[in-house]
Write a protein that holds these residues in place. Sequence first.
Motif, PDB file in Angstrom:
ATOM      1  N   ALA A   1      72.048  54.786  14.980  1.00 54.95           N
ATOM      2  CA  ALA A   1      72.868  55.358  16.057  1.00 54.95           C
ATOM      3  C   ALA A   1      74.284  54.789  16.027  1.00 54.95           C
ATOM      4  CB  ALA A   1      72.207  55.108  17.412  1.00 54.95           C
TER       5      ALA A   1
ATOM      6  N   LEU B   1      73.661  54.492  24.190  1.00 54.00           N
ATOM      7  CA  LEU B   1      72.892  54.027  23.042  1.00 54.00           C
ATOM      8  C   LEU B   1      73.280  52.593  22.667  1.00 54.00           C
ATOM      9  CD1 LEU B   1      72.516  57.164  20.744  1.00 54.00           C
ATOM     10  CD2 LEU B   1      71.271  56.475  22.789  1.00 54.00           C
TER      11      LEU B   1
ATOM     12  N   TRP C   1      71.569  50.342  25.104  1.00 57.67           N
ATOM     13  CA  TRP C   1      70.170  50.148  24.739  1.00 57.67           C
ATOM     14  C   TRP C   1      70.016  49.295  23.476  1.00 57.67           C
ATOM     15  CZ3 TRP C   1      68.900  56.089  25.037  1.00 57.67           C
ATOM     16  CH2 TRP C   1      69.010  56.518  26.371  1.00 57.67           C
TER      17      TRP C   1
ATOM     18  N   ILE D   1      76.168  59.884  16.070  1.00 56.48           N
ATOM     19  CA  ILE D   1      75.943  60.402  17.425  1.00 56.48           C
ATOM     20  C   ILE D   1      76.733  61.682  17.652  1.00 56.48           C
ATOM     21  CG2 ILE D   1      76.316  59.927  19.884  1.00 56.48           C
ATOM     22  CD1 ILE D   1      75.866  56.910  19.126  1.00 56.48           C
TER      23      ILE D   1
ATOM     24  N   ALA E   1      62.380  54.302  19.826  1.00 57.49           N
ATOM     25  CA  ALA E   1      62.973  55.374  20.627  1.00 57.49           C
ATOM     26  C   ALA E   1      61.916  56.047  21.500  1.00 57.49           C
ATOM     27  CB  ALA E   1      63.649  56.397  19.711  1.00 57.49           C
TER      28      ALA E   1
ATOM     29  N   ALA F   1      70.669  50.410  20.531  1.00 61.82           N
ATOM     30  CA  ALA F   1      70.176  51.296  19.468  1.00 61.82           C
ATOM     31  C   ALA F   1      71.001  51.206  18.195  1.00 61.82           C
ATOM     32  CB  ALA F   1      70.140  52.744  19.966  1.00 61.82           C
TER      33      ALA F   1
ATOM     34  N   ALA G   1      69.143  60.772  25.875  1.00 63.20           N
ATOM     35  CA  ALA G   1      70.276  60.283  26.662  1.00 63.20           C
ATOM     36  C   ALA G   1      70.926  61.408  27.449  1.00 63.20           C
ATOM     37  CB  ALA G   1      71.294  59.613  25.745  1.00 63.20           C
TER      38      ALA G   1
ATOM     39  N   LEU H   1      67.057  60.040  20.335  1.00 61.80           N
ATOM     40  CA  LEU H   1      67.896  59.204  21.195  1.00 61.80           C
ATOM     41  C   LEU H   1      68.976  60.019  21.894  1.00 61.80           C
ATOM     42  CD1 LEU H   1      68.241  56.109  18.852  1.00 61.80           C
ATOM     43  CD2 LEU H   1      67.225  56.091  21.137  1.00 61.80           C
TER      44      LEU H   1
END
Length: 213
Positions: A38, A27, A30, A43, A104, A32, A11, A7
Amino acid sequence: MSAIRLLVLGAVRQHGRAHGYQVRNDLEYWGAHEWSNAKPGSIYHALKQMAKQGLLIAHEIAPSTAGGPPRTEYEITEAGEEECFRLVREALTSYDQKMDMKSAAIGFIVELPRAEAVALLKERIRGIEQWRSSVTEHYVPEDGPEQLGHIGEIMNLWIHTADAEAEWTQGLIARIEGGAYTFAGEGEPFVGVLAEGQENPYATQQPHPEDHR
């Protein structure tokens, strides 16, 4: 495999160059943080670790004239590109991936050429069929789960899951072969990242100490 790894690489790659908060924002955009690990700490840790591993380049940016700490912007390297696509390909073909990894990979499937995406998904179907055959050596679905007592419900679940995976994958293959979506080399790609300063309606609004670094 790690979904957060894919991810974050994906990104950064879509932005070309992005600071950590931009990646976090994407993220969350999305969703996520709902279907994977995430979270902000994960991250920022992944960004730093992959920079150390040579998958990303960390550029320190001077603070703005308004003050504040300097920010670090990340850019994907050639090795990072290779790792990103390796993870996508492996997740698309491996039946036994966790849902976050599969999700993902689907999110980045259009980064591949259309023909390759179809070929990988067909390989996935073959893997599902082989796995199903290994289960049905010991369990006959037509005889019902009761043949093995309540333990038969486990194999029944496995068979139903495999059949649903195969049906979904066949449907995706049909849509792709029918011309759905814009794949690599076919024109302007779908824009799935937020522009600088664009409001994120799905942001968690939970601050993290590294949001402005």
